[in-house]
Enzyme design. Structure first.
Site, PDB file in Angstrom:
ATOM      1  N   GLY A 176       0.839  -1.191   0.000  1.00  0.00           N
ATOM      2  CA  GLY A 176       0.000   0.000   0.000  1.00  0.00           C
ATOM      3  C   GLY A 176       0.875   1.241   0.000  1.00  0.00           C
ATOM      4  N   PRO A 178       2.898   4.751   0.845  1.00  0.00           N
ATOM      5  CA  PRO A 178       3.760   5.025   1.990  1.00  0.00           C
ATOM      6  C   PRO A 178       3.049   5.812   3.084  1.00  0.00           C
ATOM      7  CG  PRO A 178       4.434   6.311   0.062  1.00  0.00           C
ATOM      8  CD  PRO A 178       3.338   5.416  -0.380  1.00  0.00           C
ATOM      9  N   GLY A 179       3.532   5.648   4.282  1.00  0.00           N
ATOM     10  CA  GLY A 179       3.044   6.455   5.403  1.00  0.00           C
ATOM     11  C   GLY A 179       1.687   6.057   5.944  1.00  0.00           C
ATOM     12  N   GLY A 181       1.066   3.098   7.643  1.00  0.00           N
ATOM     13  CA  GLY A 181       1.116   2.271   8.845  1.00  0.00           C
ATOM     14  C   GLY A 181       1.653   0.860   8.676  1.00  0.00           C
ATOM     15  N   LYS A 182       2.373   0.574   7.592  1.00  0.00           N
ATOM     16  CA  LYS A 182       2.883  -0.795   7.412  1.00  0.00           C
ATOM     17  C   LYS A 182       3.923  -1.129   8.484  1.00  0.00           C
ATOM     18  CE  LYS A 182       3.955  -0.112   3.040  1.00  0.00           C
ATOM     19  NZ  LYS A 182       3.392   1.227   2.835  1.00  0.00           N
ATOM     20  N   THR A 183       4.895  -0.224   8.627  1.00  0.00           N
ATOM     21  CA  THR A 183       5.933  -0.456   9.637  1.00  0.00           C
ATOM     22  C   THR A 183       5.306  -0.513  11.022  1.00  0.00           C
ATOM     23  OG1 THR A 183       7.371   0.854   8.239  1.00  0.00           O
ATOM     24  CG2 THR A 183       8.179   0.356  10.444  1.00  0.00           C
ATOM     25  N   GLU A 399     -10.345  -5.304  -0.479  1.00  0.00           N
ATOM     26  CA  GLU A 399      -8.913  -5.477  -0.630  1.00  0.00           C
ATOM     27  C   GLU A 399      -8.441  -6.867  -0.274  1.00  0.00           C
ATOM     28  OE1 GLU A 399      -7.470  -3.586  -2.202  1.00  0.00           O
ATOM     29  OE2 GLU A 399      -8.748  -1.817  -2.084  1.00  0.00           O
TER      30      GLU A 399
END
Ligand code: ATP
Length: 410
Positions: A176, A178-179, A181-183, A399
């Site tokens: 998805g 950047p920024g 919330g993956k990390t 999704e």
């Protein structure tokens, strides 16, 4: 005795002689000092020469100590060796994993080297039990649920899965913009399963560790096993796992080797071992399908930009510790920040805080937020803006099913 005088002159022979002797004595002292200095220099050069002439030592890692006192080491040149230990080496330090130096012929350990970190470890982010949980993440309800079932539960209660004979996925791929919330999700998963969080960045394999990618992949997983339970988070996995039309250049071959090593490790380990892999990418469209095969990253999770409700939650999270004045309306703020990512909202909250500080105010007001929204939203260009008129559930549902499958078969 008075000095003899040369007839008809003032010349005092004895005095001159004495003066001359004193001068010579001074000179002797000077020369002696100089000789000592030259001797020191000579010694230094001899030592340097010895260093240059002596063969280099070989670094090795202790694997085990045999009952007869000999030691099995893995030398950095390749093979495992059985070596003796020089008498002046402290045997108590010869523990498995210790770095030692062995002589050129590979016959004896001559010294135990001080503990040193591989430079790659320094470049990695290693957090023993991050203090983040799902409560620190706004929105993404479905993603949290899936991560709970597929990563946290198998780590915390592996026997549940064993009894049922259900295999949890080995790897989860978050994708998805950047920024969003993956990390953060990966960190929360580590925090909630009381696991060590190890983050490596795909592009660093390519840029920093040229020629060493495959070795470092192995080292990362060795570290993960040592610190287990642990979560290995591979950010920007597209840098090592992008599909390639041809692998002509040596750089591309190197990337390919790194990827192959990663796949070999994923294939090799048992999914119930307590090391989990989560990867993230902004570019799922360019991923090599090999990485998405069953038994590798077989769970794909889309992490979308936050919709209206999620933005309210993220605003609430990032303003939790702030003193807000009564007029601050998070719902209104969420409605004027359509298209903002979680990172943008965090930046807005910070900017509003600074604005209040500049005014020396005691509370952060709605005007501070409006100013911050204006500033942050103007500065950012977001190519990933998603239509947010659908609800989070609808989005999650959309999704997590057919769209993912279609993405898988690139
Ligand atoms: P990238 O692809 O650039 O690595 P990312 O998706 O991994 O991005 P994060 O690093 O997780 O993004 O998010 C950046 C910052 O934005 C986080 O530190 C967090 O403070 C904030 N943030 C992002 N999403 C959320 C969210 N859903 N809830 C709360 N904070 C968020």
């Amino acid at each position: 005795m008075n000095g003899a005088k040369v007839m008809g002159s003032d010349f005092d022979f004895d005095a001159t002689l004495n003066e001359y002797i004193r001068m010579l004595e001074r000179r002797v002292k000077e020369l002696e000092a100089e000789r000592a200095e030259l001797r020191r220099e000579l010694r230094r050069y001899k030592m340097e020469l010895d260093k240059l002439l002596s063969p280099p030592l070989i670094e090795a890692i202790v694997l085990s100590v045999l009952p007869d006192g000999r030691v099995v080491v893995k030398s950095s040149t390749g093979p495992n060796l059985v070596v003796r230990v020089m008498s002046d080496v402290d045997v108590s330090k010869l523990l498995p994993g210790a770095h030692v130096a062995i002589n050129q012929r590979g016959s004896a350990i001559v010294e135990v080297l001080p503990e040193h970190e591989d430079p790659f470890v320094r470049a990695m982010e290693v957090v023993e039990r991050p203090k983040i949980s799902f409560e620190d993440i706004g929105g993404l309800k479905q993603q949290k649920q899936e991560l709970y079932e597929s990563v946290i539960l198998p780590l915390v209660e592996p026997e549940l899965f064993r009894e049922l004979g259900v295999e949890p996925p080995k790897g989860v791929l978050l994708y998805g913009p950047p920024g969003c919330g993956k990390t953060l999700l990966a960190k929360a998963v580590a925090g909630m399963s009381k696991a060590t969080f190890i983050r490596v960045v795909g592009s660093e394999f390519v840029q920093k560790y040229v020629g060493e990618g495959a070795r470092i992949v192995r080292e990362v997983f060795r570290l993960a096993k040592k610190k287990a339970p642990s979560i290995v988070f591979i950010d920007e996995i597209d840098a090592i796992a992008a599909k390639r039309l041809d692998i002509g250049t040596s750089g591309e071959r190197e990337v390919q080797r790194t990827l192959m090593q990663l796949l070999a490790i994923l294939d090799g380990f048992d999914s119930l071992e307590n090391v989990r892999v989560i990867a993230a990418t902004n570019r799922i469209d360019i991923l090599d399908p090999a990485i998405l095969r069953p038994g590798r990253f077989d769970r794909l999770l889309y992490v979308p930009p936050p919709n209206h409700r999620a933005r309210i939650e993220i605003f609430a999270i990032h303003t939790k510790k702030m003193k807000l004045s009564k007029d601050v309306d998070l719902e209104y703020l969420a409605s004027i920040t359509e298209g903002a990512t979680g990172a943008d909202i965090k930046a807005i909250a910070m900017e509003a805080g600074y604005s209040a500080l500049r005014r020396r105010a005691k509370e952060v007001s709605m005007n501070d937020f409006l100013y911050a929204v204006e500033k942050v939203m103007k500065k950012r260009k977001r190519p990933y803006i998603e239509p947010t008129d659908v609800s989070q559930e609808e989005l999650d549902y959309k999704e997590s099913s057919p769209r993912e499958t279609s993405v898988m078969h690139i």
